[in-house]
Design a protein around this motif. Sequence first.
Motif, mmCIF file in Angstrom:
data_model
loop_
_atom_site.group_PDB
_atom_site.id
_atom_site.type_symbol
_atom_site.label_atom_id
_atom_site.label_comp_id
_atom_site.label_asym_id
_atom_site.label_seq_id
_atom_site.Cartn_x
_atom_site.Cartn_y
_atom_site.Cartn_z
ATOM 1 N N SER A 1 30.639 61.653 53.336
ATOM 2 C CA SER A 1 31.118 61.467 54.706
ATOM 3 C C SER A 1 30.184 60.609 55.546
ATOM 4 N N GLU A 2 28.874 60.792 55.403
ATOM 5 C CA GLU A 2 27.925 60.084 56.250
ATOM 6 C C GLU A 2 26.928 59.236 55.470
ATOM 7 N N SER A 3 27.011 59.237 54.164
ATOM 8 C CA SER A 3 26.051 58.489 53.354
ATOM 9 C C SER A 3 26.668 58.209 51.995
ATOM 10 N N ALA A 4 25.901 57.577 51.144
ATOM 11 C CA ALA A 4 26.351 57.287 49.788
ATOM 12 C C ALA A 4 25.161 57.378 48.837
ATOM 13 N N MET A 5 25.451 57.758 47.596
ATOM 14 C CA MET A 5 24.424 57.831 46.566
ATOM 15 C C MET A 5 24.775 56.857 45.457
ATOM 16 N N ILE B 1 17.873 55.909 41.393
ATOM 17 C CA ILE B 1 18.794 56.662 42.239
ATOM 18 C C ILE B 1 18.459 56.325 43.687
ATOM 19 N N GLU B 2 19.461 55.917 44.446
ATOM 20 C CA GLU B 2 19.231 55.448 45.809
ATOM 21 C C GLU B 2 20.278 56.038 46.749
ATOM 22 N N PHE B 3 19.893 56.181 48.009
ATOM 23 C CA PHE B 3 20.795 56.701 49.034
ATOM 24 C C PHE B 3 20.945 55.659 50.132
ATOM 25 N N THR B 4 22.199 55.418 50.547
ATOM 26 C CA THR B 4 22.503 54.441 51.582
ATOM 27 C C THR B 4 23.034 55.143 52.814
ATOM 28 N N PHE B 5 22.539 54.735 53.979
ATOM 29 C CA PHE B 5 22.953 55.332 55.247
ATOM 30 C C PHE B 5 23.529 54.260 56.162
ATOM 31 N N ARG C 1 37.211 60.007 56.781
ATOM 32 C CA ARG C 1 36.597 58.745 56.399
ATOM 33 C C ARG C 1 35.332 58.990 55.589
ATOM 34 N N THR C 2 35.223 58.256 54.524
ATOM 35 C CA THR C 2 34.013 58.361 53.720
ATOM 36 C C THR C 2 33.144 57.143 53.949
ATOM 37 N N PHE C 3 31.864 57.391 54.033
ATOM 38 C CA PHE C 3 30.916 56.295 54.179
ATOM 39 C C PHE C 3 30.800 55.573 52.843
ATOM 40 N N SER C 4 30.802 54.275 52.894
ATOM 41 C CA SER C 4 30.701 53.544 51.637
ATOM 42 C C SER C 4 29.675 52.433 51.674
ATOM 43 N N GLY C 5 29.419 51.906 52.871
ATOM 44 C CA GLY C 5 28.539 50.752 52.947
ATOM 45 C C GLY C 5 29.222 49.485 52.484
ATOM 46 N N ILE C 6 30.502 49.586 52.110
ATOM 47 C CA ILE C 6 31.225 48.421 51.622
ATOM 48 C C ILE C 6 31.730 47.569 52.784
ATOM 49 N N GLU C 7 32.082 48.220 53.903
ATOM 50 C CA GLU C 7 32.594 47.480 55.037
ATOM 51 C C GLU C 7 31.514 46.589 55.649
ATOM 52 N N GLU C 8 31.965 45.621 56.427
ATOM 53 C CA GLU C 8 31.023 44.737 57.112
ATOM 54 C C GLU C 8 30.139 45.545 58.055
ATOM 55 N N GLY C 9 28.855 45.279 58.000
ATOM 56 C CA GLY C 9 27.929 45.975 58.881
ATOM 57 C C GLY C 9 26.575 46.186 58.225
ATOM 58 N N TYR C 10 25.673 46.817 58.982
ATOM 59 C CA TYR C 10 24.313 47.063 58.507
ATOM 60 C C TYR C 10 24.271 48.249 57.549
ATOM 61 N N TYR C 11 23.338 48.214 56.635
ATOM 62 C CA TYR C 11 23.115 49.345 55.741
ATOM 63 C C TYR C 11 21.612 49.510 55.515
ATOM 64 N N HIS C 12 21.221 50.733 55.183
ATOM 65 C CA HIS C 12 19.820 51.067 54.939
ATOM 66 C C HIS C 12 19.763 51.901 53.662
ATOM 67 N N THR C 13 18.915 51.491 52.753
ATOM 68 C CA THR C 13 18.831 52.134 51.442
ATOM 69 C C THR C 13 17.402 52.581 51.161
ATOM 70 N N ILE C 14 17.286 53.788 50.637
ATOM 71 C CA ILE C 14 15.999 54.297 50.185
ATOM 72 C C ILE C 14 16.209 54.929 48.819
ATOM 73 N N LEU D 1 6.641 54.773 37.857
ATOM 74 C CA LEU D 1 7.347 55.234 39.046
ATOM 75 C C LEU D 1 7.584 54.070 39.999
ATOM 76 N N SER D 2 8.756 54.053 40.632
ATOM 77 C CA SER D 2 9.059 53.009 41.604
ATOM 78 C C SER D 2 9.693 53.618 42.847
ATOM 79 N N LEU D 3 9.441 52.984 43.994
ATOM 80 C CA LEU D 3 10.048 53.358 45.268
ATOM 81 C C LEU D 3 10.606 52.099 45.909
ATOM 82 N N ASN D 4 11.753 52.241 46.612
ATOM 83 C CA ASN D 4 12.382 51.084 47.238
ATOM 84 C C ASN D 4 12.925 51.446 48.609
ATOM 85 N N LEU D 5 12.842 50.486 49.532
ATOM 86 C CA LEU D 5 13.411 50.628 50.873
ATOM 87 C C LEU D 5 14.013 49.292 51.269
ATOM 88 N N VAL D 6 15.321 49.295 51.612
ATOM 89 C CA VAL D 6 16.027 48.048 51.921
ATOM 90 C C VAL D 6 16.776 48.202 53.241
#
Length: 239
Positions: free
Chosen positions: A190-194, A235-239, A76-89, A102-107
Amino acid sequence: MLSAVLFLSINLFAQEKQHVRLELIDNSLYVGPLFQSIDSLGVYLNIEGTEVLIPHDRIENIQFQQMKQIIHKEKRTFSGIEEGYYHTIGTGLSFGNSSPGLSLNLVNGYMFNPYLGTGIGIGFEALEDISTFPVYVELKGYIMQRRIAPFYFFRPGYGFLNTAYTSYENTKEVGGIYWQAGVGYQFSFSESAMAISICSMGQDAKVTYTYPDWWSQDDTIVTEKRMKRRMALRIEFTF
């Protein structure tokens, strides 16, 4: 009688994928997929691609073993597409008429379905003569559901002014409307997305300062509206 029992038993199982184990009266052992059974002759097996007939009078014992179909699933690959919580930095650079900013983001957000997710975000934007701490709402959706998925997003909010550069003493600094709107591609692991995206962004601010008027010997008050409009790569990473 044995032949009839064998014939009935085999035909009851023949509709499913079966292995049969035959122990013969001469102590021989046959194991293989069941092919068919003929009452008057014996049991047909498919052994290593060859059809083999085992007469009933040679069979000492028979056992049926159902073949369970094994489905090989990809990890299974992590996608963040399925229903549920996601965290992005993430981080990025904004480009305009001056040096890159320069910019920084946290969602932190929640996906209701692949086409709509909402979240609350905070960030930091360093532009050429101001810097802000934006707070915003994120609206996000995926155009396609796959491992490399295109997506869109919109982040309206408010940017609290951190610093504003002038050549004189500032008397008042106020932030203003902040927004991002863009598209990108998400690469799932597998555990995150870029995600890599391009967006249009804006930040409004007001800066009030005074400077001396050498002719009148009085201070002049000036209020500037600083409306920043930039293109940004992120460029952002989702967990």
